[in-house]
Design a protein around this motif. Structure first.
Motif, PDB file in Angstrom:
ATOM      1  N   SER A   1      -3.226  13.956   7.017  1.00 47.92           N
ATOM      2  CA  SER A   1      -4.046  13.091   7.858  1.00 47.92           C
ATOM      3  C   SER A   1      -5.276  12.591   7.111  1.00 47.92           C
ATOM      4  O   SER A   1      -5.651  11.419   7.198  1.00 47.92           O
ATOM      5  CB  SER A   1      -4.476  13.853   9.119  1.00 47.92           C
ATOM      6  OG  SER A   1      -5.299  13.062   9.930  1.00 47.92           O
ATOM      7  N   THR A   2      -5.901  13.484   6.320  1.00 47.42           N
ATOM      8  CA  THR A   2      -7.083  13.118   5.544  1.00 47.42           C
ATOM      9  C   THR A   2      -6.769  12.049   4.510  1.00 47.42           C
ATOM     10  O   THR A   2      -7.520  11.082   4.335  1.00 47.42           O
ATOM     11  CB  THR A   2      -7.650  14.357   4.839  1.00 47.42           C
ATOM     12  OG1 THR A   2      -8.024  15.343   5.815  1.00 47.42           O
ATOM     13  CG2 THR A   2      -8.885  13.997   4.007  1.00 47.42           C
ATOM     14  N   GLN A   3      -5.633  12.203   3.828  1.00 49.22           N
ATOM     15  CA  GLN A   3      -5.249  11.223   2.809  1.00 49.22           C
ATOM     16  C   GLN A   3      -4.871   9.878   3.413  1.00 49.22           C
ATOM     17  O   GLN A   3      -5.203   8.822   2.854  1.00 49.22           O
ATOM     18  CB  GLN A   3      -4.081  11.763   1.962  1.00 49.22           C
ATOM     19  CG  GLN A   3      -4.409  13.023   1.183  1.00 49.22           C
ATOM     20  CD  GLN A   3      -5.608  12.864   0.268  1.00 49.22           C
ATOM     21  OE1 GLN A   3      -5.831  11.795  -0.295  1.00 49.22           O
ATOM     22  NE2 GLN A   3      -6.405  13.919   0.112  1.00 49.22           N
ATOM     23  N   ILE A   4      -4.187   9.897   4.537  1.00 44.56           N
ATOM     24  CA  ILE A   4      -3.811   8.641   5.200  1.00 44.56           C
ATOM     25  C   ILE A   4      -5.066   7.878   5.637  1.00 44.56           C
ATOM     26  O   ILE A   4      -5.138   6.647   5.530  1.00 44.56           O
ATOM     27  CB  ILE A   4      -2.907   8.918   6.420  1.00 44.56           C
ATOM     28  CG1 ILE A   4      -1.512   9.370   5.920  1.00 44.56           C
ATOM     29  CG2 ILE A   4      -2.753   7.669   7.286  1.00 44.56           C
ATOM     30  CD1 ILE A   4      -0.572   9.790   7.036  1.00 44.56           C
ATOM     31  N   ALA A   5      -6.076   8.624   6.067  1.00 49.78           N
ATOM     32  CA  ALA A   5      -7.323   7.983   6.497  1.00 49.78           C
ATOM     33  C   ALA A   5      -7.966   7.197   5.364  1.00 49.78           C
ATOM     34  O   ALA A   5      -8.594   6.163   5.581  1.00 49.78           O
ATOM     35  CB  ALA A   5      -8.300   9.043   7.015  1.00 49.78           C
ATOM     36  N   LYS A   6      -7.758   7.647   4.108  1.00 51.34           N
ATOM     37  CA  LYS A   6      -8.349   6.964   2.960  1.00 51.34           C
ATOM     38  C   LYS A   6      -7.710   5.596   2.736  1.00 51.34           C
ATOM     39  O   LYS A   6      -8.339   4.690   2.182  1.00 51.34           O
ATOM     40  CB  LYS A   6      -8.193   7.822   1.702  1.00 51.34           C
ATOM     41  CG  LYS A   6      -9.017   9.083   1.717  1.00 51.34           C
ATOM     42  CD  LYS A   6      -8.809   9.881   0.433  1.00 51.34           C
ATOM     43  CE  LYS A   6      -9.622  11.172   0.445  1.00 51.34           C
ATOM     44  NZ  LYS A   6      -9.409  11.954  -0.792  1.00 51.34           N
ATOM     45  N   ILE A   7      -6.453   5.443   3.164  1.00 49.03           N
ATOM     46  CA  ILE A   7      -5.769   4.158   3.002  1.00 49.03           C
ATOM     47  C   ILE A   7      -6.441   3.088   3.854  1.00 49.03           C
ATOM     48  O   ILE A   7      -6.467   1.909   3.509  1.00 49.03           O
ATOM     49  CB  ILE A   7      -4.270   4.271   3.371  1.00 49.03           C
ATOM     50  CG1 ILE A   7      -3.574   5.218   2.386  1.00 49.03           C
ATOM     51  CG2 ILE A   7      -3.587   2.928   3.375  1.00 49.03           C
ATOM     52  CD1 ILE A   7      -2.109   5.402   2.634  1.00 49.03           C
ATOM     53  N   TYR A   8      -7.015   3.504   4.977  1.00 51.84           N
ATOM     54  CA  TYR A   8      -7.655   2.552   5.893  1.00 51.84           C
ATOM     55  C   TYR A   8      -9.085   2.227   5.491  1.00 51.84           C
ATOM     56  O   TYR A   8      -9.733   1.394   6.109  1.00 51.84           O
ATOM     57  CB  TYR A   8      -7.662   3.133   7.305  1.00 51.84           C
ATOM     58  CG  TYR A   8      -6.278   3.213   7.928  1.00 51.84           C
ATOM     59  CD1 TYR A   8      -5.789   2.174   8.712  1.00 51.84           C
ATOM     60  CD2 TYR A   8      -5.475   4.337   7.724  1.00 51.84           C
ATOM     61  CE1 TYR A   8      -4.515   2.227   9.268  1.00 51.84           C
ATOM     62  CE2 TYR A   8      -4.197   4.397   8.285  1.00 51.84           C
ATOM     63  CZ  TYR A   8      -3.736   3.348   9.051  1.00 51.84           C
ATOM     64  OH  TYR A   8      -2.480   3.432   9.605  1.00 51.84           O
ATOM     65  N   MET A   9      -9.581   2.907   4.441  1.00 49.11           N
ATOM     66  CA  MET A   9     -10.970   2.691   4.016  1.00 49.11           C
ATOM     67  C   MET A   9     -11.113   1.368   3.243  1.00 49.11           C
ATOM     68  O   MET A   9     -10.200   0.954   2.556  1.00 49.11           O
ATOM     69  CB  MET A   9     -11.437   3.864   3.149  1.00 49.11           C
ATOM     70  CG  MET A   9     -11.552   5.176   3.917  1.00 49.11           C
ATOM     71  SD  MET A   9     -11.907   6.586   2.839  1.00 49.11           S
ATOM     72  CE  MET A   9     -13.496   6.095   2.163  1.00 49.11           C
TER      73      MET A   9
ATOM     74  N   ARG B   1       0.850  -1.201   0.000  1.00 47.65           N
ATOM     75  CA  ARG B   1       0.000   0.000   0.000  1.00 47.65           C
ATOM     76  C   ARG B   1       0.881   1.245   0.000  1.00 47.65           C
ATOM     77  O   ARG B   1       1.892   1.303   0.696  1.00 47.65           O
ATOM     78  CB  ARG B   1      -0.899   0.016   1.231  1.00 47.65           C
ATOM     79  CG  ARG B   1      -1.988  -1.044   1.189  1.00 47.65           C
ATOM     80  CD  ARG B   1      -3.172  -0.547   0.406  1.00 47.65           C
ATOM     81  NE  ARG B   1      -4.201  -1.567   0.278  1.00 47.65           N
ATOM     82  CZ  ARG B   1      -5.486  -1.294   0.097  1.00 47.65           C
ATOM     83  NH1 ARG B   1      -5.893  -0.058   0.031  1.00 47.65           N
ATOM     84  NH2 ARG B   1      -6.362  -2.266  -0.037  1.00 47.65           N
ATOM     85  N   ALA B   2       0.463   2.254  -0.794  1.00 54.73           N
ATOM     86  CA  ALA B   2       1.224   3.504  -0.837  1.00 54.73           C
ATOM     87  C   ALA B   2       0.319   4.625  -1.313  1.00 54.73           C
ATOM     88  O   ALA B   2      -0.677   4.386  -1.992  1.00 54.73           O
ATOM     89  CB  ALA B   2       2.416   3.367  -1.778  1.00 54.73           C
ATOM     90  N   PHE B   3       0.638   5.841  -0.930  1.00 48.29           N
ATOM     91  CA  PHE B   3       0.055   6.971  -1.626  1.00 48.29           C
ATOM     92  C   PHE B   3       1.180   7.884  -2.067  1.00 48.29           C
ATOM     93  O   PHE B   3       2.289   7.850  -1.534  1.00 48.29           O
ATOM     94  CB  PHE B   3      -1.040   7.682  -0.804  1.00 48.29           C
ATOM     95  CG  PHE B   3      -0.567   8.596   0.277  1.00 48.29           C
ATOM     96  CD1 PHE B   3      -0.134   9.879  -0.009  1.00 48.29           C
ATOM     97  CD2 PHE B   3      -0.610   8.192   1.602  1.00 48.29           C
ATOM     98  CE1 PHE B   3       0.272  10.740   0.999  1.00 48.29           C
ATOM     99  CE2 PHE B   3      -0.213   9.042   2.621  1.00 48.29           C
ATOM    100  CZ  PHE B   3       0.239  10.317   2.314  1.00 48.29           C
ATOM    101  N   PHE B   4       0.891   8.678  -3.081  1.00 50.69           N
ATOM    102  CA  PHE B   4       1.932   9.452  -3.745  1.00 50.69           C
ATOM    103  C   PHE B   4       1.818  10.933  -3.421  1.00 50.69           C
ATOM    104  O   PHE B   4       0.730  11.467  -3.252  1.00 50.69           O
ATOM    105  CB  PHE B   4       1.851   9.245  -5.262  1.00 50.69           C
ATOM    106  CG  PHE B   4       2.071   7.818  -5.676  1.00 50.69           C
ATOM    107  CD1 PHE B   4       3.353   7.330  -5.881  1.00 50.69           C
ATOM    108  CD2 PHE B   4       0.993   6.957  -5.840  1.00 50.69           C
ATOM    109  CE1 PHE B   4       3.555   6.011  -6.248  1.00 50.69           C
ATOM    110  CE2 PHE B   4       1.188   5.638  -6.213  1.00 50.69           C
ATOM    111  CZ  PHE B   4       2.473   5.169  -6.415  1.00 50.69           C
TER     112      PHE B   4
END
Length: 406
Positions: free
Chosen positions: A398-406, A364-367
């Motif tokens: 914080s908002t973007q990291i929360a999307k990883i847990y969705m 898992r990653a976000f850019f």
């Protein structure tokens, strides 16, 4: 009857005269080219000067507020100065986006948006500044509502076109119509400024007025940066240039119809967004609190690491993607997810992520990115990847990291 000698002279004279005519034509073309190039360079110099002016003012504000932080121990004052720096920095980020629009570069912020909602809100905003003497009609007639785009840029586009129409009908009884229609194009069409409208399904935005219209000698110049028919105090000439850049950044097309004293109609064709492209992410829980952070800029890397640590994460950071890949190959089971810069030398963020997927298919990653090509942006978002643009705040992160847990 010409003598043989005179005939020879005449035959020799004709090609020489033709040659002189060609040379004169070529010289005229070169002079025109040089003139256009000179005008472009002048416009570029003016644009560069304006950019330098705005950036220097913003840098002065940032440096000034940072200096005041150094000089005071008052926590309330420090907080105030810090908030100013954040606000000014966000304005600077907006300026860089405008520069990319002027340069007609692709936007990296396009995402599925509700065009009707954006147009409704924009119209309500500008309605109050349109003179009450004008008859203004607004109708969102298209059934489709979703496009791949940037809300702020679409809003700016609409404001520019509506105010342009307002100026065209000023000092006379006028009518302005704003709205949308569904459009299906079955075969290529040539538009007003030489573009070819490709077959496909579009939402067409139109802004039409019954104003003074556009003369033939001005018509082909209206999208040139700094070209304007207005007084210097009334316009910079960047409005329609920005409109054109925005349309291109949304993979759209633009057509203009105008007659002197009969009004002008702008039509913008924006591709309908296919909802099937959106990939839903399954909910996931991470046993680890360790994040791998990769960014080639060491100064930015340090700040990003501190922001992540402030959110409660343990961070291992790398400024070289190859070092990060080596670490990941040995420790991927301990890493919850990764935060990766898209634009890096030797190996891009996307390439690094592909290598990581070869090691662990469920990685898992976000850019994060300062600028990404629209093609890369769309490819990653179709896969369900998350992209956040620099500069960003701790709240954004914080908002973007929360999307990883969705």
């Amino acid at each position: 009857m010409l003598s043989e000698e005179m005939q020879i002279v005449a035959r020799e004279e004709i090609p020489r005269m033709a040659s002189d005519s060609e040379e004169m034509y070529k010289m005229h073309e070169m002079q025109e080219l040089a003139k256009r190039q000179s005008e472009k360079m002048a416009a570029l110099g003016q644009l560069a000067g304006g950019i330098a002016h705005d950036f220097n003012n913003q840098l002065m504000s940032i440096i000034g507020n940072a200096t005041m932080i150094q000089k005071t121990d008052d926590l309330d004052k420090i907080k105030e100065y810090a908030e100013r720096i954040i606000h000014i920095s966000q304005n600077s980020a907006n300026l860089t986006r405008k520069i990319l629009m002027f340069a007609k570069k692709e936007s990296s912020t396009n995402k599925p948006i509700n065009l009707k909602k954006v147009m409704d809100e924009t119209y309500r905003m500008v309605e109050s500044i349109i003179s009450s003497e004008f008859e203004v009609q607004y109708n969102y007639g298209a059934e489709d509502k979703i496009i791949l785009g940037d809300e702020a840029q679409i809003e700016n586009l609409l404001v520019n076109l509506i105010l342009n129409s307002k100026d065209a009908v000023e000092n006379q009884f006028g009518k302005i119509q704003v709205g949308t229609v569904d459009t299906v194009v079955f075969s290529p069409m040539v538009l007003s400024h030489g573009e070819i409208l490709k077959p496909g399904k579009y939402i067409t935005i139109y802004v039409e007025d019954n104003g003074v219209g556009i003369s033939e000698d001005v018509f082909m110049k209206i999208f040139e940066p700094y070209f304007t028919t207005k007084e210097k105090s009334n316009g910079t000439g960047l409005g329609l240039s920005v409109v054109f850049g925005t349309v291109k950044s949304h993979s759209g097309f633009l057509d203009v119809k105008s007659n002197v004293n009969s009004g002008t109609r702008f039509e913008i064709f924006l591709p309908v967004h296919s909802k099937k492209q959106i990939i839903k992410r399954s909910k996931i829980e991470f046993k680890s609190n360790l994040i791998m952070l990769v960014d080639d800029d060491e100064h930015v890397l340090d700040v990003e690491a501190e922001l992540l640590e402030d959110l409660g994460y343990e961070v291992v950071k790398f400024n070289k993607p190859l070092d990060a890949l080596d670490y990941y190959s040995q420790n991927h089971r301990a890493i919850a997810f990764s935060v990766i810069d898209l634009c890096m030398p030797i190996m891009t963020g996307k390439q690094l992520f592909e290598k990581m997927r070869q090691i662990n298919k469920t990685t898992r990653a976000f850019f994060i990115t300062g600028y990404a090509k629209q093609a890369d942006y769309e490819e990653l978002t179709k896969r369900g990847s998350i992209i956040i643009e620099k500069p960003f705040t701790c709240e954004d992160l914080s908002t973007q990291i929360a999307k990883i847990y969705m």
